[in-house]
Design a protein around this motif. Structure first.
Motif, PDB file in Angstrom:
ATOM      1  N   SER A 163      17.781  80.255 -15.480  1.00 57.07           N
ATOM      2  CA  SER A 163      18.369  81.207 -14.535  1.00 57.07           C
ATOM      3  C   SER A 163      18.918  82.419 -15.274  1.00 57.07           C
ATOM      4  CB  SER A 163      19.493  80.565 -13.702  1.00 57.07           C
ATOM      5  OG  SER A 163      20.649  80.347 -14.491  1.00 57.07           O
ATOM      6  N   THR A 164      19.282  83.432 -14.502  1.00 48.65           N
ATOM      7  CA  THR A 164      19.878  84.652 -15.049  1.00 48.65           C
ATOM      8  C   THR A 164      21.149  84.969 -14.264  1.00 48.65           C
ATOM      9  OG1 THR A 164      17.697  85.525 -15.618  1.00 48.65           O
ATOM     10  CG2 THR A 164      19.514  87.099 -15.548  1.00 48.65           C
ATOM     11  N   ASP A 165      22.202  85.286 -14.962  1.00 50.04           N
ATOM     12  CA  ASP A 165      23.445  85.711 -14.324  1.00 50.04           C
ATOM     13  C   ASP A 165      23.914  86.951 -15.069  1.00 50.04           C
ATOM     14  OD1 ASP A 165      25.542  85.765 -12.590  1.00 50.04           O
ATOM     15  OD2 ASP A 165      26.608  84.052 -13.427  1.00 50.04           O
ATOM     16  N   ARG A 166      24.951  87.582 -14.581  1.00 50.57           N
ATOM     17  CA  ARG A 166      25.518  88.708 -15.312  1.00 50.57           C
ATOM     18  C   ARG A 166      27.028  88.633 -15.254  1.00 50.57           C
ATOM     19  NH1 ARG A 166      23.508  93.908 -14.275  1.00 50.57           N
ATOM     20  NH2 ARG A 166      25.359  94.646 -15.344  1.00 50.57           N
ATOM     21  N   LEU A 167      27.658  89.195 -16.259  1.00 48.92           N
ATOM     22  CA  LEU A 167      29.108  89.274 -16.290  1.00 48.92           C
ATOM     23  C   LEU A 167      29.562  90.472 -15.472  1.00 48.92           C
ATOM     24  CD1 LEU A 167      29.839  88.505 -20.053  1.00 48.92           C
ATOM     25  CD2 LEU A 167      29.884  86.924 -18.110  1.00 48.92           C
ATOM     26  N   ALA A 168      30.675  90.309 -14.781  1.00 47.07           N
ATOM     27  CA  ALA A 168      31.234  91.376 -13.955  1.00 47.07           C
ATOM     28  C   ALA A 168      32.737  91.424 -14.177  1.00 47.07           C
ATOM     29  CB  ALA A 168      30.917  91.131 -12.483  1.00 47.07           C
ATOM     30  N   ALA A 178      39.119  99.710  -9.110  1.00 50.76           N
ATOM     31  CA  ALA A 178      38.501  99.073  -7.940  1.00 50.76           C
ATOM     32  C   ALA A 178      37.507  99.984  -7.231  1.00 50.76           C
ATOM     33  CB  ALA A 178      39.580  98.616  -6.963  1.00 50.76           C
ATOM     34  N   GLY A 179      37.709 101.272  -7.284  1.00 50.74           N
ATOM     35  CA  GLY A 179      36.817 102.176  -6.571  1.00 50.74           C
ATOM     36  C   GLY A 179      35.579 102.574  -7.347  1.00 50.74           C
ATOM     37  N   ARG A 180      35.463 102.107  -8.586  1.00 53.11           N
ATOM     38  CA  ARG A 180      34.339 102.500  -9.430  1.00 53.11           C
ATOM     39  C   ARG A 180      33.090 101.687  -9.095  1.00 53.11           C
ATOM     40  NH1 ARG A 180      36.692 104.421 -14.408  1.00 53.11           N
ATOM     41  NH2 ARG A 180      34.591 104.412 -15.328  1.00 53.11           N
ATOM     42  N   ARG A 181      31.898 102.331  -9.180  1.00 50.99           N
ATOM     43  CA  ARG A 181      30.651 101.600  -8.984  1.00 50.99           C
ATOM     44  C   ARG A 181      30.369 100.695 -10.176  1.00 50.99           C
ATOM     45  NH1 ARG A 181      26.270 103.980  -9.681  1.00 50.99           N
ATOM     46  NH2 ARG A 181      24.781 102.373  -9.159  1.00 50.99           N
ATOM     47  N   GLN A 182      30.654 101.192 -11.356  1.00 47.73           N
ATOM     48  CA  GLN A 182      30.468 100.400 -12.567  1.00 47.73           C
ATOM     49  C   GLN A 182      31.416 100.902 -13.645  1.00 47.73           C
ATOM     50  OE1 GLN A 182      26.268 101.017 -13.237  1.00 47.73           O
ATOM     51  NE2 GLN A 182      26.608 102.846 -14.475  1.00 47.73           N
ATOM     52  N   VAL A 183      31.695 100.028 -14.613  1.00 50.02           N
ATOM     53  CA  VAL A 183      32.591 100.378 -15.711  1.00 50.02           C
ATOM     54  C   VAL A 183      32.005  99.838 -17.009  1.00 50.02           C
ATOM     55  CG1 VAL A 183      34.691 100.379 -14.306  1.00 50.02           C
ATOM     56  CG2 VAL A 183      33.947  98.256 -15.420  1.00 50.02           C
ATOM     57  N   THR A 184      32.446 100.405 -18.129  1.00 50.14           N
ATOM     58  CA  THR A 184      32.101  99.868 -19.438  1.00 50.14           C
ATOM     59  C   THR A 184      33.264  99.002 -19.920  1.00 50.14           C
ATOM     60  OG1 THR A 184      33.079 101.703 -20.656  1.00 50.14           O
ATOM     61  CG2 THR A 184      30.760 101.928 -19.963  1.00 50.14           C
ATOM     62  N   ILE A 239      43.224  91.974 -15.087  1.00 55.23           N
ATOM     63  CA  ILE A 239      41.829  92.018 -14.679  1.00 55.23           C
ATOM     64  C   ILE A 239      41.072  90.970 -15.495  1.00 55.23           C
ATOM     65  CG2 ILE A 239      41.954  94.452 -14.057  1.00 55.23           C
ATOM     66  CD1 ILE A 239      40.618  95.141 -16.694  1.00 55.23           C
ATOM     67  N   GLY A 240      39.869  90.587 -15.035  1.00 53.92           N
ATOM     68  CA  GLY A 240      39.161  89.530 -15.746  1.00 53.92           C
ATOM     69  C   GLY A 240      37.661  89.721 -15.763  1.00 53.92           C
ATOM     70  N   VAL A 241      37.054  89.434 -16.911  1.00 52.42           N
ATOM     71  CA  VAL A 241      35.595  89.429 -17.043  1.00 52.42           C
ATOM     72  C   VAL A 241      35.114  88.000 -16.873  1.00 52.42           C
ATOM     73  CG1 VAL A 241      33.647  89.836 -18.606  1.00 52.42           C
ATOM     74  CG2 VAL A 241      35.589  91.424 -18.582  1.00 52.42           C
ATOM     75  N   LEU A 242      34.171  87.811 -15.972  1.00 51.13           N
ATOM     76  CA  LEU A 242      33.650  86.477 -15.691  1.00 51.13           C
ATOM     77  C   LEU A 242      32.249  86.581 -15.095  1.00 51.13           C
ATOM     78  CD1 LEU A 242      35.367  85.003 -12.501  1.00 51.13           C
ATOM     79  CD2 LEU A 242      35.571  87.387 -13.169  1.00 51.13           C
ATOM     80  N   PRO A 243      31.502  85.470 -15.024  1.00 50.20           N
ATOM     81  CA  PRO A 243      30.171  85.520 -14.413  1.00 50.20           C
ATOM     82  C   PRO A 243      30.249  86.025 -12.972  1.00 50.20           C
ATOM     83  CG  PRO A 243      30.450  83.470 -15.602  1.00 50.20           C
ATOM     84  CD  PRO A 243      31.791  84.131 -15.574  1.00 50.20           C
ATOM     85  N   GLU A 244      29.345  86.906 -12.608  1.00 51.65           N
ATOM     86  CA  GLU A 244      29.363  87.470 -11.267  1.00 51.65           C
ATOM     87  C   GLU A 244      29.215  86.391 -10.199  1.00 51.65           C
ATOM     88  OE1 GLU A 244      27.510  91.327  -8.985  1.00 51.65           O
ATOM     89  OE2 GLU A 244      26.181  90.203 -10.312  1.00 51.65           O
ATOM     90  N   SER A 245      28.414  85.354 -10.485  1.00 53.03           N
ATOM     91  CA  SER A 245      28.234  84.274  -9.508  1.00 53.03           C
ATOM     92  C   SER A 245      29.560  83.597  -9.194  1.00 53.03           C
ATOM     93  CB  SER A 245      27.224  83.247 -10.028  1.00 53.03           C
ATOM     94  OG  SER A 245      27.631  82.742 -11.294  1.00 53.03           O
ATOM     95  N   VAL A 259      33.489  94.684  -9.857  1.00 51.50           N
ATOM     96  CA  VAL A 259      32.898  95.914 -10.368  1.00 51.50           C
ATOM     97  C   VAL A 259      31.831  95.554 -11.400  1.00 51.50           C
ATOM     98  CG1 VAL A 259      33.356  98.153 -11.440  1.00 51.50           C
ATOM     99  CG2 VAL A 259      35.142  97.034 -10.074  1.00 51.50           C
ATOM    100  N   THR A 260      30.685  96.224 -11.321  1.00 52.51           N
ATOM    101  CA  THR A 260      29.585  95.974 -12.258  1.00 52.51           C
ATOM    102  C   THR A 260      29.987  96.404 -13.664  1.00 52.51           C
ATOM    103  OG1 THR A 260      27.919  96.283 -10.541  1.00 52.51           O
ATOM    104  CG2 THR A 260      27.192  96.548 -12.821  1.00 52.51           C
ATOM    105  N   LEU A 261      29.672  95.557 -14.639  1.00 48.06           N
ATOM    106  CA  LEU A 261      29.892  95.895 -16.045  1.00 48.06           C
ATOM    107  C   LEU A 261      28.626  96.550 -16.587  1.00 48.06           C
ATOM    108  CD1 LEU A 261      31.731  93.024 -17.952  1.00 48.06           C
ATOM    109  CD2 LEU A 261      32.353  95.432 -17.902  1.00 48.06           C
TER     110      LEU A 261
END
Length: 302
Positions: A163-168, A178-184, A239-245, A259-261
């Motif tokens: 499978s494939t997942d992504r971090l968000a 919170a209002g950003r489409r994506q962040v680094t 704030i926290g980075v974790l799997p988007e799922s 928010v998309t990383l």
């Protein structure tokens, strides 16, 4: 030269203990009996296998070689038992799995619950490990199956993608990001982070990415699972980075923004690692199929 399978299994228990006392306990032997059996092995091989010290035992070079062969022999014995068991192939056996944080906390419990309910003769040992320890464990035979995410280097091992997942990034409602489409990742470093516990693969991976930028991660609190991370984020702790799922699942019951990383490493390919799939006991191969089936079902539902 004759080897007793019970002696080989005892040696594995002692090596993994790593102490003679713990090995004897796992083999249901007295300490004196276990010590005698190990000495018998050393006499047969004409080599010292263990160094004893105050912390337990340490394998000699000969002991390291024997451990690799002993694990291979016992894997084949378990393979033979499972193939000729009364319940049919895959209905009995023991499976050891080394896996990353996401696998241990998110999807393997659900998969194993169904898998074991259908196979009362199978037992499982699921352990959370760092990626390097997962790879090493599969290579040296200390685990039957490894589960990893992200880019890895594993020469000599079979990688079974499932499978494939992504971090968000999870942030509280109303947060400046919170209002950003994506962040680094750099965009997040000015804010306190909520993270998993020390020793988790997720925290280690995130720290590596931050340290590559020549800075450190501002940790506000460390917790035991992704649900706890999301609860802390919801409460405004950080704030926290974790799997988007995982983030999407908890967003159904919590007030979170996801928010998309925008990082190349944010997309995570998930793999199962084995030495040789065809050489594994039927119960392990059945579990590999169960993981693939679960992933395919989830992908279809999305």
């Amino acid at each position: 030269m004759h080897f007793d399978l019970a002696d080989l299994r005892l040696f594995i228990h002692v090596a993994e203990g790593p102490s003679l006392t713990q090995g004897a306990r796992r083999a249901h032997l007295s300490l004196a009996a276990a010590s005698t059996r190990i000495k018998t092995l050393e006499t047969q091989l004409e080599a010292r296998l263990l160094y004893r010290n105050s912390r337990g035992v340490e394998l000699t070079p000969a002991g390291i070689r024997l451990l690799e062969h002993a694990r291979a022999v016992m894997r084949q014995v378990d393979f033979l038992k499972s193939e000729f068991s009364d319940g049919g192939a895959g209905s009995t056996g023991h499976i050891r799995i080394y896996a990353n944080t996401t696998a241990v906390t998110e999807f393997m419990p659900e998969i194993l619950a169904r898998f074991l309910a259908d196979r009362p003769g199978v037992t499982v040992d699921l352990q959370e490990k760092l990626t390097r320890d997962i790879i090493r464990g599969v290579m040296d035979g200390s685990t039957d199956l490894g589960i990893t995410a992200g880019p890895i280097v594993a020469p000599g091992l079979q990688r079974l993608h499932f499978s494939t997942d992504r971090l968000a990034l999870a942030v509280p409602v109303g947060h400046p990001l919170a209002g950003r489409r994506q962040v680094t990742l750099d965009d997040t470093l000015q804010f306190p982070h909520v993270s998993l516990h020390e020793g988790s693969t997720m925290l280690n991976f995130l720290r590596e990415q931050v340290e590559n930028r020549g800075t450190t991660l501002a940790l506000r609190i460390q917790v035991s699972g992704f649900e706890a991370v999301c609860r802390m984020v919801e409460a405004g702790v950080g704030i926290g980075v974790l799997p988007e799922s995982a983030a999407r699942r908890h967003q159904r019951t919590m007030r979170l923004e996801i928010v998309t990383l925008d990082e190349p490493w944010a997309i995570r390919e998930r793999d199962m690692l084995v030495r040789k799939l065809e050489a594994l006991p039927a119960c392990v191969r059945a579990l590999v199929d169960a993981v693939r089936s679960h992933a395919a079902t989830r992908a279809g539902s999305r």
